[in-house]
Design a protein around this motif. Structure first.
Motif, PDB file in Angstrom:
ATOM      1  N   ALA A 189       0.806  -1.128   0.057  1.00  0.00           N
ATOM      2  CA  ALA A 189      -0.014   0.059   0.002  1.00  0.00           C
ATOM      3  C   ALA A 189       1.007   1.390  -0.018  1.00  0.00           C
ATOM      4  CB  ALA A 189      -0.915  -0.061   1.228  1.00  0.00           C
ATOM      5  N   PRO A 190       0.259   2.233  -0.478  1.00  0.00           N
ATOM      6  CA  PRO A 190       1.257   3.633  -0.459  1.00  0.00           C
ATOM      7  C   PRO A 190       1.544   4.009   0.991  1.00  0.00           C
ATOM      8  CG  PRO A 190      -0.725   3.711  -2.042  1.00  0.00           C
ATOM      9  CD  PRO A 190      -0.799   2.520  -1.230  1.00  0.00           C
ATOM     10  N   ARG A 191       2.472   4.722   1.138  1.00  0.00           N
ATOM     11  CA  ARG A 191       2.869   5.276   2.634  1.00  0.00           C
ATOM     12  C   ARG A 191       1.960   6.386   2.927  1.00  0.00           C
ATOM     13  NH1 ARG A 191       9.217   3.514   3.625  1.00  0.00           N
ATOM     14  NH2 ARG A 191       8.862   1.375   3.402  1.00  0.00           N
ATOM     15  N   ALA A 192       1.630   6.638   4.108  1.00  0.00           N
ATOM     16  CA  ALA A 192       0.947   7.875   4.420  1.00  0.00           C
ATOM     17  C   ALA A 192       1.970   8.874   4.532  1.00  0.00           C
ATOM     18  CB  ALA A 192       0.318   7.454   5.815  1.00  0.00           C
ATOM     19  N   ALA A 193       1.560  10.221   4.551  1.00  0.00           N
ATOM     20  CA  ALA A 193       2.578  11.392   4.621  1.00  0.00           C
ATOM     21  C   ALA A 193       3.308  11.358   5.873  1.00  0.00           C
ATOM     22  CB  ALA A 193       1.704  12.685   4.369  1.00  0.00           C
ATOM     23  N   ASP A 194       2.645  10.863   6.856  1.00  0.00           N
ATOM     24  CA  ASP A 194       3.346  10.863   8.289  1.00  0.00           C
ATOM     25  C   ASP A 194       4.030   9.448   8.537  1.00  0.00           C
ATOM     26  OD1 ASP A 194       1.053   9.693   8.510  1.00  0.00           O
ATOM     27  OD2 ASP A 194       0.492  10.563  10.542  1.00  0.00           O
ATOM     28  N   SER A 195       4.321   8.836   7.697  1.00  0.00           N
ATOM     29  CA  SER A 195       4.956   7.504   8.046  1.00  0.00           C
ATOM     30  C   SER A 195       6.331   7.580   8.780  1.00  0.00           C
ATOM     31  CB  SER A 195       5.226   6.689   6.830  1.00  0.00           C
ATOM     32  OG  SER A 195       4.104   6.561   6.090  1.00  0.00           O
ATOM     33  N   TYR A 196       6.700   6.444   9.456  1.00  0.00           N
ATOM     34  CA  TYR A 196       8.288   6.576  10.254  1.00  0.00           C
ATOM     35  C   TYR A 196       8.645   5.133  10.156  1.00  0.00           C
ATOM     36  CZ  TYR A 196       5.049   5.350  14.103  1.00  0.00           C
ATOM     37  OH  TYR A 196       4.198   4.802  15.004  1.00  0.00           O
ATOM     38  N   LYS A 197       9.772   5.125  10.369  1.00  0.00           N
ATOM     39  CA  LYS A 197      10.446   3.961  10.028  1.00  0.00           C
ATOM     40  C   LYS A 197      10.007   2.565  10.827  1.00  0.00           C
ATOM     41  CE  LYS A 197      14.354   5.107  13.149  1.00  0.00           C
ATOM     42  NZ  LYS A 197      15.579   5.617  13.507  1.00  0.00           N
ATOM     43  N   ASN A 198       9.499   2.599  12.006  1.00  0.00           N
ATOM     44  CA  ASN A 198       9.372   1.572  12.767  1.00  0.00           C
ATOM     45  C   ASN A 198       8.044   0.989  12.318  1.00  0.00           C
ATOM     46  OD1 ASN A 198      10.479   3.669  14.764  1.00  0.00           O
ATOM     47  ND2 ASN A 198      11.007   1.525  15.585  1.00  0.00           N
ATOM     48  N   GLN A 199       7.256   1.778  11.481  1.00  0.00           N
ATOM     49  CA  GLN A 199       6.030   1.062  10.691  1.00  0.00           C
ATOM     50  C   GLN A 199       6.400   0.029   9.834  1.00  0.00           C
ATOM     51  OE1 GLN A 199       4.211   4.869   9.858  1.00  0.00           O
ATOM     52  NE2 GLN A 199       2.498   4.499  11.009  1.00  0.00           N
ATOM     53  N   PHE A 200       7.553  -0.201   9.185  1.00  0.00           N
ATOM     54  CA  PHE A 200       7.743  -0.878   8.186  1.00  0.00           C
ATOM     55  C   PHE A 200       8.843  -2.189   8.381  1.00  0.00           C
ATOM     56  CE2 PHE A 200       7.121   3.395   6.584  1.00  0.00           C
ATOM     57  CZ  PHE A 200       5.697   3.181   6.071  1.00  0.00           C
ATOM     58  N   GLY A 201       8.948  -2.442   9.696  1.00  0.00           N
ATOM     59  CA  GLY A 201       9.478  -3.636   9.992  1.00  0.00           C
ATOM     60  C   GLY A 201      10.857  -3.592  10.190  1.00  0.00           C
ATOM     61  N   HIS A 202      11.277  -4.427  11.198  1.00  0.00           N
ATOM     62  CA  HIS A 202      12.869  -4.509  11.517  1.00  0.00           C
ATOM     63  C   HIS A 202      13.237  -5.894  10.834  1.00  0.00           C
ATOM     64  CE1 HIS A 202      16.064  -4.531  15.118  1.00  0.00           C
ATOM     65  NE2 HIS A 202      16.654  -4.632  13.768  1.00  0.00           N
ATOM     66  N   VAL A 203      14.104  -6.043  10.118  1.00  0.00           N
ATOM     67  CA  VAL A 203      14.531  -7.289   9.657  1.00  0.00           C
ATOM     68  C   VAL A 203      16.016  -7.661  10.064  1.00  0.00           C
ATOM     69  CG1 VAL A 203      15.173  -8.495   7.579  1.00  0.00           C
ATOM     70  CG2 VAL A 203      13.233  -7.057   7.417  1.00  0.00           C
ATOM     71  N   LEU A 204      16.011  -8.722  10.690  1.00  0.00           N
ATOM     72  CA  LEU A 204      17.319  -9.203  11.056  1.00  0.00           C
ATOM     73  C   LEU A 204      17.865 -10.463  10.231  1.00  0.00           C
ATOM     74  CD1 LEU A 204      19.886  -9.651  13.108  1.00  0.00           C
ATOM     75  CD2 LEU A 204      18.282 -11.358  14.375  1.00  0.00           C
ATOM     76  N   VAL A 205      19.145 -10.206   9.596  1.00  0.00           N
ATOM     77  CA  VAL A 205      19.671 -11.117   8.780  1.00  0.00           C
ATOM     78  C   VAL A 205      20.733 -11.961   9.477  1.00  0.00           C
ATOM     79  CG1 VAL A 205      21.115 -11.537   6.489  1.00  0.00           C
ATOM     80  CG2 VAL A 205      19.192  -9.805   6.625  1.00  0.00           C
ATOM     81  N   VAL A 206      20.698 -13.223   9.378  1.00  0.00           N
ATOM     82  CA  VAL A 206      21.768 -13.845  10.347  1.00  0.00           C
ATOM     83  C   VAL A 206      22.686 -14.754   9.268  1.00  0.00           C
ATOM     84  CG1 VAL A 206      22.026 -15.764  12.117  1.00  0.00           C
ATOM     85  CG2 VAL A 206      20.271 -13.960  12.314  1.00  0.00           C
ATOM     86  N   GLY A 207      23.752 -14.598   9.214  1.00  0.00           N
ATOM     87  CA  GLY A 207      24.734 -15.381   8.190  1.00  0.00           C
ATOM     88  C   GLY A 207      25.934 -14.628   8.157  1.00  0.00           C
TER      89      GLY A 207
END
Length: 493
Positions: free
Chosen positions: A234-252
């Motif tokens: 979905a399009p992002r709202a004008a007041d979006s912030y980083k924590n709304q779009f997920g924290h990904v951990l890559v292990v390797g």
């Protein structure tokens, strides 16, 4: 969002043929003539300057389609000759009637390959030897005819399916290699997976006037998704912030393999995830910070050191560059029990297949992304068995481990509780190191942005392949995984 396209087995297509004839209230020969006419139209559109046509006909309905094509070519005064694998006097039913139609139009029919002239670059060859009912190995004279077709200089049109290719699963031994395949009534799964994409060339679908409602009456083997039918973000709202779009951990990233983990992390970032963490060997930190300073890189030398990092992320990707040493096993053991969705790739899958780590674990919220070799190890079989029926292999892995399974290939299959999906995207230039690491990061990044594992798998596979196609516009050979990153960013919006 468009609906996906159903893909059928040979048996199901025969049922669709029967229902189409009944629904249209026409004799079966009329449907055969529609098929031949549709194929001939595409032949003329693709090769308008063809000087001559050679049609290779079998003894069944596929051969009948070929005789119709030959008759139409004769009507257009295009020089045409038919090689008949089955002598015309032995034909029956619609195939015999189509042969007589061709004869009435003056088509020359030969029964020996020695009577055929060599096909040059101005010749179009029509493969109408075997249809969707074929299974097993080719026998003479069909095998000799297929060999002749593949050695010729002419372009090749396959009628409904290249002879020798399985309509059900895309397996093939000796088979025709076509430039164009015109397929009818129902789309066949085998055209789009296994050896299908390599043997079919361009695939064109003609429904021959069959009512679309008929397709819903017969159970498909799979559903084919493309860019129009996958769920997009979905399009992002004008007041979006980083924590709304997920924290990904890559292990390797075990010693010597730090690039794999970093590429997965960067592709997760380019797919729109809000925060990216990387747990890797200490010696890779400097390279990670230099390559992508936005990634929060953490040194870990044991599963115990990974433990605190498992508390923050919304999704964890494990496997790129993980290795099969104790270090990687420890990390997989800890990450595999985390209470967030997982994406497993590469040596995470190989370790899982070994049975010493996460033995017997089934999760509904993980995505497994094997290539053919990893799939074989997960199933305890050889690669040839996976290739013989990729759909069955993907389903078997999903039944064994649950969750979503992405079996990577020219026709990537996605197995889940509801069935099997297929996505054709990408190109042969993507047969290079690191491409799978990118897909792992993309899928994880999409899960972090609140898509379900299945939705993320569908969109991720399409994004990955389409980014590869755009990157390959400058050439397929020498295409690198990192060449896809800017295109991923453009496509994900």
């Amino acid at each position: 969002m468009d609906t996906p396209q159903p893909l059928y087995s040979a048996k199901s297509v025969r049922e669709l043929d029967r229902r189409t004839i009944a629904a249209l209230k026409i004799p079966s020969i009329a449907l055969m003539k529609r098929a031949g006419r549709a194929a001939f139209v595409h032949l003329q559109q693709r090769w308008p300057d063809a000087k001559r046509i050679q049609v290779f006909c079998g003894g069944g309905n596929n051969g009948g389609d070929g005789y119709v094509i030959a008759a139409l070519a004769a009507q257009k005064q295009i020089p045409v000759v038919v090689f008949a694998c089955v002598e015309p006097q032995k034909l029956k039913g619609d195939a015999l009637e189509a042969c007589e139609y061709a004869r009435r139009e003056g088509v020359h029919i030969v029964t020996s390959l020695a009577e055929l002239d060599s096909a040059d670059g101005d010749t179009v060859i029509v493969d109408a030897l075997l249809g969707t009912g074929f299974a097993g190995e080719l026998r003479a004279p069909v095998g000799h005819a297929v060999e002749r077709i593949n050695k010729s200089m002419g372009a090749v049109l396959a009628v409904d399916i290249p002879s020798g290719l399985s309509a059900d699963n895309g397996s093939a031994g000796q088979a025709v290699s076509a430039d164009l395949t015109v397929t009818f009534i129902g789309r066949k799964l085998g055209l789009h997976c296994g050896r299908g994409p390599a043997l079919c060339g361009q695939v064109v679908y003609e429904n021959l006037g069959a009512p679309e409602s008929l397709l819903a009456e017969v159970e498909p083997l799979a559903q084919r998704f493309d860019g129009a039918s996958v769920r997009r973000l979905a399009p992002r709202a004008a007041d979006s912030y980083k924590n709304q779009f997920g924290h990904v951990l890559v292990v390797g990233g075990d010693s010597g393999y730090g690039g794999a983990a970093l590429m997965a992390a960067e592709s997760a970032a380019r797919s729109g995830a809000g925060l990216i963490s990387l747990a890797t060997r200490p010696e890779h930190l400097a390279a990670a910070l230099t390559r992508c300073p936005e990634v929060m890189a953490h040194p870990v030398i044991s599963g115990q050191e990974l433990e605190p990092l498992l508390e923050g992320p919304d999704v964890i990707a494990v496997g790129p560059g993980l290795g099969r040493a104790p270090w990687g096993e420890q990390l997989l053991a800890r990450a595999g029990r985390a209470e967030v969705p997982l994406v497993l790739d590469a040596d995470a899958l190989n370790t899982l297949a070994g049975g010493r780590v996460l033995a017997g674990l089934r999760r509904d919220d993980w995505v497994l992304t094997p290539h053919l070799g990893e799939a074989a190890r997960l199933l305890g079989c050889d690669v040839a068995e996976v290739l013989s029926d990729p759909r069955a292999a993907a389903s078997a892995i999903q039944q064994k481990f649950s969750g979503v399974v992405i079996l990577k290939g020219a026709g990537t299959l996605i197995a889940h509780d509801g069935g099997v999906d297929l996505i054709n995207s990408g190109n042969p230039g993507m047969a290079s190191g690191g491409m799978g690491d990118l897909l792992t990061g993309i899928v994880a990044g999409l899960i972090g942005q609140h898509l379900s594992p299945l939705e993320a798998a569908r969109l991720g596979v399409w994004l990955h392949g389409e980014a590869g196609n755009r990157a390959a516009e400058k050439g397929q050979r020498g295409l690198l995984a990192t060449d896809l990153l800017p295109h991923i960013r453009q496509l994900v919006d």
